[in-house]
Design an enzyme around this catalytic site. Structure first.
Site, mmCIF file in Angstrom:
data_model
loop_
_atom_site.group_PDB
_atom_site.id
_atom_site.type_symbol
_atom_site.label_atom_id
_atom_site.label_comp_id
_atom_site.label_asym_id
_atom_site.label_seq_id
_atom_site.Cartn_x
_atom_site.Cartn_y
_atom_site.Cartn_z
ATOM 1 N N ILE A 1 0.215 -18.027 -6.002
ATOM 2 C CA ILE A 1 0.239 -18.472 -7.404
ATOM 3 C C ILE A 1 -0.013 -17.269 -8.320
ATOM 4 O O ILE A 1 0.687 -17.073 -9.320
ATOM 5 C CB ILE A 1 -0.805 -19.583 -7.654
ATOM 6 C CG1 ILE A 1 -0.444 -20.836 -6.859
ATOM 7 C CG2 ILE A 1 -0.894 -19.908 -9.145
ATOM 8 C CD1 ILE A 1 -1.482 -21.954 -6.936
ATOM 9 N N ASP A 2 -0.978 -16.441 -7.962
ATOM 10 C CA ASP A 2 -1.254 -15.237 -8.757
ATOM 11 C C ASP A 2 -0.015 -14.347 -8.839
ATOM 12 O O ASP A 2 0.325 -13.820 -9.900
ATOM 13 C CB ASP A 2 -2.432 -14.471 -8.141
ATOM 14 C CG ASP A 2 -2.819 -13.239 -8.953
ATOM 15 O OD1 ASP A 2 -2.897 -13.345 -10.188
ATOM 16 O OD2 ASP A 2 -3.014 -12.171 -8.349
ATOM 17 N N GLU A 3 0.673 -14.208 -7.736
ATOM 18 C CA GLU A 3 1.889 -13.382 -7.711
ATOM 19 C C GLU A 3 2.997 -14.006 -8.575
ATOM 20 O O GLU A 3 3.682 -13.305 -9.330
ATOM 21 C CB GLU A 3 2.366 -13.218 -6.265
ATOM 22 C CG GLU A 3 3.672 -12.469 -6.075
ATOM 23 C CD GLU A 3 3.646 -11.060 -6.663
ATOM 24 O OE1 GLU A 3 2.561 -10.488 -6.860
ATOM 25 O OE2 GLU A 3 4.750 -10.549 -6.958
ATOM 26 N N ALA B 1 -3.624 -19.371 -3.380
ATOM 27 C CA ALA B 1 -4.101 -18.726 -4.612
ATOM 28 C C ALA B 1 -3.373 -17.401 -4.837
ATOM 29 O O ALA B 1 -2.952 -17.082 -5.952
ATOM 30 C CB ALA B 1 -5.612 -18.506 -4.538
ATOM 31 N N SER C 1 2.155 -13.484 -12.061
ATOM 32 C CA SER C 1 2.304 -12.098 -12.523
ATOM 33 C C SER C 1 3.771 -11.776 -12.819
ATOM 34 O O SER C 1 4.073 -11.125 -13.822
ATOM 35 C CB SER C 1 1.649 -11.115 -11.542
ATOM 36 O OG SER C 1 2.580 -10.559 -10.679
#
Lengths: 248, 248
Positions: free
Chosen positions: B166-168, B163, B171
């Site tokens: 994926i967030d990185e 997670a 971003s």
């Protein structure tokens, strides 16, 4: 810590059948290897391991806020039924003597595995946290002091690092509350950034248990509850740990 | 790398007004400090920093799968408009000379900050990944080789560590596609566990940009696309970086 015989679920079998899915989820058997009582499950899962460092104990990097709230909850373990959940370098320490239910063996040819939220060894630089669990109310509190290695926006916690710790707190709470083991889905809404070095409090509740699934919620906020950092929800799949007859 | 004058957004101002919210989100100004073209934004944000190590380059821990797919995409940077996004130890390196738009200064009294997904220094033990971005199609590919410090279920990747990556990737993609900077919300559905040491491919797309928000999706799968590991979506808030006049 290196052991054989670990088996792991690789198909979660939710939201319909996946193309190519070859390992189907077995039906949940409510008769746990721990016996049926949550008390026995909690005491077994939370036992201290003499050979394994417990990261849920204070160290020199903990600030006054973290320490004082820790001692507040430690008092509650004496009178109000709260349990301090020990935290080891790997989940292998929590489940010694047991195996996961499905039929794929994990590759165990290395000894230096680490639970992701304990991946940073240097005190105070990464995740400093401790989880307290309240069995009768099926809820947890996680005290979280993020260090400078958890950065996203300069000076503030990376959203992904908070998400990972909530997922980890969910997973321990889900297991202790009813053998929920695997995350099916996870949702998080970010409200405010958390300054690195501050204290954030994760308030986790089991909302319901239904049809082999557990539904959890989390509100992450400042100690004074004046600032909400994030709200999250997650669904876990129940599956019990069995005795590992191949243990060596 | 230690710099003064960083300012960070602390109120995301979404899903209604928060009680106690004191810092409201400024209106998005489409005239970026980078100029209006994405090309200029990408080249500015992705420039190599001579003094900063670029973690998006191969190292001895990368396996044959990771290496061969890396070289495939490297070829695409020469002819098909793909860009290899450099990866530094901190976002401070990406935004040197700029500040974030709101009025809270980040605490900058320590020098050893690290971007969360680069928190583990030892090659091959934690996150090994590289992001390639395709500006004209507003999409990214992230090649991810998880090491043994990213463990959840023994032998497999912790859901929280996937997670977070994926967030990185969201971003970086969101910023390069239209100055999306802060995660508003994030959702992930796990389909299969990822074996540690294997290769997972994150396929990220910008689905739409609307009213200061960017909507992204991600499918994480095996290289042969036969196994879907997870599907995720995220919403980011647009806010541009301004020149930092207090730079020292």
């Amino acid at each position: 810590m290196l052991r054989r015989g670990f088996q792991a679920a690789v198909i979660l079998g939710h939201h319909g059948t996946l193309p190519g899915a070859t390992h189907l989820l077995p039906r949940f058997n409510p008769a746990s290897a721990f016996g049926s009582s949550m008390e026995s499950l909690v005491s077994r899962f939370c036992q201290e391991m003499k050979k394994s460092k417990n990261y849920a104990l204070p160290n020199a990097s903990w600030g006054p806020d973290m320490l004082s709230l820790y001692h507040e909850f430690l008092e509650k373990t004496k009178t109000n039924g709260w349990v301090r959940v020990p935290s080891f370098r790997s989940n292998r320490d929590h489940i010694q003597g047991f195996k996961l239910p499905l039929d794929l063996s994990a590759n165990s040819d290395k000894s230096d595995w680490r639970l992701f939220t304990r991946c940073i060894e240097r005190e105070g630089q990464g995740y400093e946290y401790v989880i307290f669990f309240q069995p009768s109310e099926k809820k947890s509190i996680c005290l979280f002091q993020p260090g400078p290695y958890l950065e996203g926006v300069p000076g503030f916690v990376h959203g992904g690092s908070l998400a990972a710790l909530i997922d980890e707190t969910f997973s321990k709470t889900a297991y202790l509350s009813g053998e929920g083991l695997l995350t099916v889905n996870f949702n998080i809404r970010f409200k405010n950034l958390i300054p690195l070095g501050s204290l954030a409090v994760l308030n986790v509740n089991v909302e319901k248990i239904e049809d082999q699934k557990m539904y959890l919620s989390c509100v992450t906020q400042s100690r004074d509850q004046q600032t909400v950092y994030a709200k999250a929800s997650g669904t876990f799949l129940q599956m019990h740990l069995e005795e590992d007859s191949s243990r060596q």
